[in-house]
Design a protein around this motif. Structure first.
Motif, PDB file in Angstrom:
ATOM      1  N   LEU A 191       0.826  -1.204   0.000  1.00  0.00           N
ATOM      2  CA  LEU A 191       0.000   0.000   0.000  1.00  0.00           C
ATOM      3  C   LEU A 191       0.864   1.260   0.000  1.00  0.00           C
ATOM      4  N   ALA A 192       1.982   1.219   0.718  1.00  0.00           N
ATOM      5  CA  ALA A 192       2.892   2.356   0.716  1.00  0.00           C
ATOM      6  C   ALA A 192       3.504   2.573  -0.661  1.00  0.00           C
ATOM      7  N   LEU A 193       3.780   1.494  -1.364  1.00  0.00           N
ATOM      8  CA  LEU A 193       4.307   1.624  -2.722  1.00  0.00           C
ATOM      9  C   LEU A 193       3.276   2.288  -3.626  1.00  0.00           C
ATOM     10  N   GLY A 194       2.003   1.965  -3.420  1.00  0.00           N
ATOM     11  CA  GLY A 194       0.955   2.593  -4.208  1.00  0.00           C
ATOM     12  C   GLY A 194       0.864   4.088  -3.969  1.00  0.00           C
ATOM     13  N   THR A 195       0.936   4.523  -2.714  1.00  0.00           N
ATOM     14  CA  THR A 195       0.880   5.956  -2.441  1.00  0.00           C
ATOM     15  C   THR A 195       2.159   6.652  -2.890  1.00  0.00           C
ATOM     16  N   THR A 196       3.286   5.919  -2.897  1.00  0.00           N
ATOM     17  CA  THR A 196       4.510   6.479  -3.476  1.00  0.00           C
ATOM     18  C   THR A 196       4.322   6.735  -4.965  1.00  0.00           C
ATOM     19  N   ALA A 197       3.686   5.788  -5.658  1.00  0.00           N
ATOM     20  CA  ALA A 197       3.411   5.982  -7.084  1.00  0.00           C
ATOM     21  C   ALA A 197       2.522   7.192  -7.311  1.00  0.00           C
ATOM     22  N   LEU A 198       1.534   7.381  -6.427  1.00  0.00           N
ATOM     23  CA  LEU A 198       0.648   8.538  -6.523  1.00  0.00           C
ATOM     24  C   LEU A 198       1.430   9.847  -6.443  1.00  0.00           C
ATOM     25  N   SER A 199       2.234  10.017  -5.404  1.00  0.00           N
ATOM     26  CA  SER A 199       2.965  11.269  -5.230  1.00  0.00           C
ATOM     27  C   SER A 199       4.080  11.414  -6.262  1.00  0.00           C
TER      28      SER A 199
END
Length: 482
Positions: free
Chosen positions: A21-29
């Protein structure tokens, strides 16, 4: 039950779930910040004006404003897994299109597809709330939230590295594509299939009206400097937003299954994190942009600055704050659990206030600017750790996605305001002879950032007397929250 069905119901290991999930929010930002230093190169290599290139940012922001509340609601009613996979697929297609096109219109289409990425954060918070025990929730949300600020720094650094010496603006999108595809695969493997926490249907009419209102608001906010703040287009959009958004609230009151429950919007425990998120967004972009421009200014021409390259500006002056954010994420979550989200948010705002004041009065050496950047980055990291805890504490489980989506929109609006105000202040102070803003213009932007941090601290004090049982624990929802 078949073995496959049993596997689908098994709870994944918490550390693995949080990492994905953290990787997903990293992709977002990452998608959000990657293009910021690329705008001059995009304009030059596509042969378009700076104002036209600026739509690469605006298109992404408008798409995010339209998609995020709908995706949050879909996550609540359809389940987070299929919605997250759909978002990641759209991001991957958009990034691939950005890689292969040399057309501004198609690049804008790509950025619209990438705008769906903003929906990943509220979906991630919903998954964490459902899958993790209360004792681990605050730390997990903090780790995932901190990557929103960290990914932004990573995007700036990546763009600086890959486009130094006039490199092709397409190159940084390769990093974005790899991150999107890896996240898509890992999400498909790790996120379990679960029944939706909410029921009912999506209020598509309400979504359309909200989208229209947000577009009318964000268009002049993001394009006001180019259009002119007194131009008919700017004033017309602002008047339209002032009419449509209150009308949307009235429409939601008439719906039996609204997109966002009106009582949720009016709940002071939700209003506080939304206002704080907006103000934190202002401070985040004010800090990023003012530091980047200040350190790249040649001192022999303007009398200040360090003449840093884009790469040096990102690595030397912004990356330390990103590293601190990574290390602080789990710590901030523990502080939220022990001291409370409001107290943690207030402490972070004090750090931000100190950072902007330091930049306003002491910025003659690189060390001073780095220290100021670290303090403001500390504020953003701590705020992003505390905000989802405040939202989760105030809403029903079936409203977790849409409530965090509203908070995400508030932060996005704040970022747009921070960017616009920073550009406007620096542009108004630009000296025609040198082509650079006066030193006082940077002080003025720092004071804007300091004001936003001080306002966050004041908001937390105003919300202190309104805490319910859930806010004190930072994890469980308030029964019957309205």
């Amino acid at each position: 039950m078949s073995r496959r069905a049993d596997d689908e119901q098994r709870t994944p290991r918490p550390a693995v779930l949080v990492a994905v999930l953290a990787l997903g929010t990293t992709a977002l930002s990452l998608m959000q910040s990657l293009v910021v230093p690329l705008l001059p190169a995009i304009g030059a290599q596509l042969g378009v004006s700076a104002n036209a290139a600026g739509w690469v940012l605006t298109a992404n922001l408008l798409a995010a404003a339209v998609a995020t509340p709908v995706l949050g609601r879909l996550g609540d009613t359809w389940g987070e897994r299929p919605v997250a996979l759909g978002v990641l697929a759209a991001m991957s297609v958009g990034t691939l299109l950005a890689l292969v096109t040399a057309s501004l219109p198609l690049l804008l289409v790509a950025r619209v597809l990438q705008g769906a990425s903003y929906g990943l954060f509220p979906l991630a918070i919903s998954v964490l709330r459902r899958e993790l025990p209360a004792a681990r929730l605050d730390v997990a949300m903090s780790v995932v939230s901190s990557t929103l600020a960290v990914g932004g720094v990573v995007g700036l650094v990546a763009a600086g590295v890959l486009t130094r010496d006039g490199g092709d603006y397409h190159r940084p999108f390769w990093i974005g594509l790899v991150v999107c595809l890896v996240t898509l695969v890992l999400t498909a493997l790790v996120l379990p299939r679960r029944p939706a926490t909410g029921s009912g249907r999506v209020d598509w009419a309400g979504a359309a009206v909200l989208a229209a209102g947000l577009v009318l608001l964000l268009l002049p906010v993001s394009q006001g400097n180019a259009w002119g703040w007194t131009s008919p287009g700017t004033l017309g959009c602002l008047v339209g937003a002032a009419l449509v958004l209150p009308g949307w609230v009235l429409l939601q009151r008439r719906r039996t299954q609204p997109l966002v429950r009106p009582g949720l919007l009016a709940d002071p425990r939700v209003v506080v994190p939304n206002v704080a998120g907006l103000l934190t967004g202002v401070g985040l972009f004010a800090s990023f942009l003012v530091v980047l421009q200040y350190v790249q200014t040649p001192p022999e021409t303007a009398g200040y600055g360090f003449g840093a390259s884009v790469l040096d500006a990102a690595v030397v002056y912004l990356l330390p704050g990103g590293v601190v954010g990574v290390l602080l994420g789990p710590v901030a979550g523990r502080i939220v659990a022990r001291a409370g989200a409001l107290t943690t948010l207030r402490a972070g705002a004090v750090c931000g206030l100190a950072g902007f004041v330091l930049f306003a009065v002491l910025r003659d050496t690189p060390a001073q600017v780095v220290a100021a950047g670290l303090l403001t980055q500390l504020w953003v990291t701590v705020a992003y750790a505390a905000l989802p805890a405040l939202v989760v504490a105030a809403v029903r489980p079936e409203e977790t996605g849409v409530a965090n989506a509203v908070n995400s929109i508030a932060r996005s609006v704040g970022q747009a305001v921070g960017s616009t105000v920073t550009v406007a202040v620096l542009a108004s102070g630009t000296v025609a002879v040198t082509g650079f803003p006066t030193a006082g213009s940077f002080t003025a932007v720092a004071l804007v950032g300091a004001g936003s941090a001080a306002a966050v601290a004041a908001v937390t004090l105003a919300g202190r007397g309104r805490r319910g049982p859930a806010e004190r624990t930072g994890t469980a929802p308030v029964p019957g929250a309205r």
